[in-house]
Scaffold this motif. Structure first.
Motif, PDB file in Angstrom:
ATOM      1  N   PHE A  68       0.762  -1.163   0.002  1.00  0.00           N
ATOM      2  CA  PHE A  68       0.136   0.011   0.087  1.00  0.00           C
ATOM      3  C   PHE A  68       0.922   1.415   0.037  1.00  0.00           C
ATOM      4  CE2 PHE A  68      -2.317  -3.437   1.854  1.00  0.00           C
ATOM      5  CZ  PHE A  68      -3.553  -3.307   1.192  1.00  0.00           C
ATOM      6  N   PHE A  69       0.497   2.014  -0.661  1.00  0.00           N
ATOM      7  CA  PHE A  69       1.134   3.461  -0.951  1.00  0.00           C
ATOM      8  C   PHE A  69      -0.078   4.565  -0.959  1.00  0.00           C
ATOM      9  CE2 PHE A  69       4.511   0.675  -3.024  1.00  0.00           C
ATOM     10  CZ  PHE A  69       5.522   1.435  -2.365  1.00  0.00           C
ATOM     11  N   ASN A  70       0.574   5.749  -0.503  1.00  0.00           N
ATOM     12  CA  ASN A  70      -0.412   6.744  -0.656  1.00  0.00           C
ATOM     13  C   ASN A  70      -0.041   7.444  -2.109  1.00  0.00           C
ATOM     14  OD1 ASN A  70      -1.222   9.380  -1.182  1.00  0.00           O
ATOM     15  ND2 ASN A  70      -0.595  10.152   1.154  1.00  0.00           N
ATOM     16  N   PRO A  71      -0.882   7.449  -3.039  1.00  0.00           N
ATOM     17  CA  PRO A  71      -0.821   7.760  -4.337  1.00  0.00           C
ATOM     18  C   PRO A  71      -0.217   9.182  -4.698  1.00  0.00           C
ATOM     19  CG  PRO A  71      -3.081   6.924  -4.039  1.00  0.00           C
ATOM     20  CD  PRO A  71      -2.385   7.180  -2.823  1.00  0.00           C
ATOM     21  N   GLY A  72      -0.376   9.960  -3.576  1.00  0.00           N
ATOM     22  CA  GLY A  72       0.236  11.305  -3.577  1.00  0.00           C
ATOM     23  C   GLY A  72       1.873  11.363  -3.352  1.00  0.00           C
ATOM     24  N   ASP A  73       2.417  10.232  -2.868  1.00  0.00           N
ATOM     25  CA  ASP A  73       3.611  10.194  -2.655  1.00  0.00           C
ATOM     26  C   ASP A  73       4.629   9.541  -4.053  1.00  0.00           C
ATOM     27  OD1 ASP A  73       3.387  10.816  -0.211  1.00  0.00           O
ATOM     28  OD2 ASP A  73       3.476   8.820   0.751  1.00  0.00           O
ATOM     29  N   SER A  74       3.883   9.325  -4.908  1.00  0.00           N
ATOM     30  CA  SER A  74       4.524   8.846  -6.321  1.00  0.00           C
ATOM     31  C   SER A  74       5.515   9.918  -6.599  1.00  0.00           C
ATOM     32  CB  SER A  74       3.565   8.384  -7.245  1.00  0.00           C
ATOM     33  OG  SER A  74       2.755   9.319  -7.954  1.00  0.00           O
TER      34      SER A  74
ATOM     35  N   ASN B  43      -6.564   5.077   4.934  1.00  0.00           N
ATOM     36  CA  ASN B  43      -7.487   5.833   4.495  1.00  0.00           C
ATOM     37  C   ASN B  43      -6.925   6.466   3.172  1.00  0.00           C
ATOM     38  OD1 ASN B  43      -9.320   5.602   6.512  1.00  0.00           O
ATOM     39  ND2 ASN B  43      -9.287   7.518   7.392  1.00  0.00           N
ATOM     40  N   SER B  44      -5.702   6.918   3.196  1.00  0.00           N
ATOM     41  CA  SER B  44      -5.039   7.636   2.108  1.00  0.00           C
ATOM     42  C   SER B  44      -4.056   6.672   1.257  1.00  0.00           C
ATOM     43  CB  SER B  44      -4.010   8.516   2.775  1.00  0.00           C
ATOM     44  OG  SER B  44      -3.061   8.133   3.499  1.00  0.00           O
ATOM     45  N   THR B  45      -4.234   5.348   1.575  1.00  0.00           N
ATOM     46  CA  THR B  45      -3.363   4.461   0.714  1.00  0.00           C
ATOM     47  C   THR B  45      -4.292   3.584  -0.172  1.00  0.00           C
ATOM     48  OG1 THR B  45      -3.721   2.644   2.207  1.00  0.00           O
ATOM     49  CG2 THR B  45      -1.602   4.275   2.401  1.00  0.00           C
ATOM     50  N   LYS B  46      -3.652   3.325  -1.335  1.00  0.00           N
ATOM     51  CA  LYS B  46      -4.277   2.122  -2.463  1.00  0.00           C
ATOM     52  C   LYS B  46      -3.281   1.203  -2.399  1.00  0.00           C
ATOM     53  CE  LYS B  46      -5.709   3.610  -6.439  1.00  0.00           C
ATOM     54  NZ  LYS B  46      -5.876   4.188  -7.656  1.00  0.00           N
ATOM     55  N   ALA B  47      -3.910  -0.007  -2.730  1.00  0.00           N
ATOM     56  CA  ALA B  47      -3.147  -1.214  -3.108  1.00  0.00           C
ATOM     57  C   ALA B  47      -2.269  -1.288  -4.468  1.00  0.00           C
ATOM     58  CB  ALA B  47      -4.013  -2.401  -3.102  1.00  0.00           C
ATOM     59  N   TYR B  48      -1.060  -1.730  -4.386  1.00  0.00           N
ATOM     60  CA  TYR B  48      -0.156  -1.523  -5.675  1.00  0.00           C
ATOM     61  C   TYR B  48       0.377  -3.022  -5.683  1.00  0.00           C
ATOM     62  CZ  TYR B  48      -0.769   3.344  -6.325  1.00  0.00           C
ATOM     63  OH  TYR B  48      -1.178   4.697  -6.624  1.00  0.00           O
ATOM     64  N   GLU B  49       0.687  -3.383  -7.066  1.00  0.00           N
ATOM     65  CA  GLU B  49       1.475  -4.561  -6.990  1.00  0.00           C
ATOM     66  C   GLU B  49       2.870  -4.308  -7.404  1.00  0.00           C
ATOM     67  OE1 GLU B  49       1.646  -8.245 -10.141  1.00  0.00           O
ATOM     68  OE2 GLU B  49      -0.209  -7.025 -10.070  1.00  0.00           O
ATOM     69  N   ILE B  50       3.778  -4.467  -6.868  1.00  0.00           N
ATOM     70  CA  ILE B  50       5.207  -4.156  -7.084  1.00  0.00           C
ATOM     71  C   ILE B  50       5.616  -5.255  -8.117  1.00  0.00           C
ATOM     72  CG2 ILE B  50       7.670  -4.389  -6.315  1.00  0.00           C
ATOM     73  CD1 ILE B  50       6.033  -2.362  -4.771  1.00  0.00           C
ATOM     74  N   LYS B  51       6.072  -4.484  -9.418  1.00  0.00           N
ATOM     75  CA  LYS B  51       6.703  -5.073 -10.457  1.00  0.00           C
ATOM     76  C   LYS B  51       8.081  -4.965 -10.570  1.00  0.00           C
ATOM     77  CE  LYS B  51       2.694  -6.008 -12.587  1.00  0.00           C
ATOM     78  NZ  LYS B  51       2.471  -7.251 -12.647  1.00  0.00           N
ATOM     79  N   LYS B  52       8.742  -4.097 -10.003  1.00  0.00           N
ATOM     80  CA  LYS B  52      10.344  -4.128 -10.046  1.00  0.00           C
ATOM     81  C   LYS B  52      10.733  -3.539  -9.017  1.00  0.00           C
ATOM     82  CE  LYS B  52      13.924  -3.308 -13.499  1.00  0.00           C
ATOM     83  NZ  LYS B  52      14.498  -4.554 -13.614  1.00  0.00           N
TER      84      LYS B  52
END
Length: 74
Positions: free
Chosen positions: A6-12, A63-72
């Motif tokens: 999980f990451f906060n999309p705003g941190d990308s 609340n502020s995170t979304k699930a992501y799949e680590i690719k690399k």
């Protein structure tokens, strides 16, 4: 094997539709900033790839995170 985190999309650092372009930008960012803890993660909802600092990962949803799949790991 799929790794969901999980990451906060705003941190990308960047959001890119093309995987190869995301890897290339991650490598450039890594070299310019002299960092070594970047990951390329895929947002399954938007079919986008995002570049994050691995240290920003959360193990549990929030609340502020979304699930992501680590690719690399870059």
């Amino acid at each position: 094997m799929e790794t969901r985190i999980f990451f906060n999309p705003g941190d990308s650092i960047a959001n890119i539709h093309d995987y190869n372009e995301a890897v290339r930008k991650g490598q450039i960012f890594k070299k310019e900033r002299k960092v070594d803890d970047l990951v390329i993660a895929k947002d399954k909802d938007n079919e986008e790839y995002a570049i994050f600092y691995a240290r920003d990962a959360k193990q549990e949803p929030h609340n502020s995170t979304k699930a992501y799949e680590i690719k690399k790991h870059v």
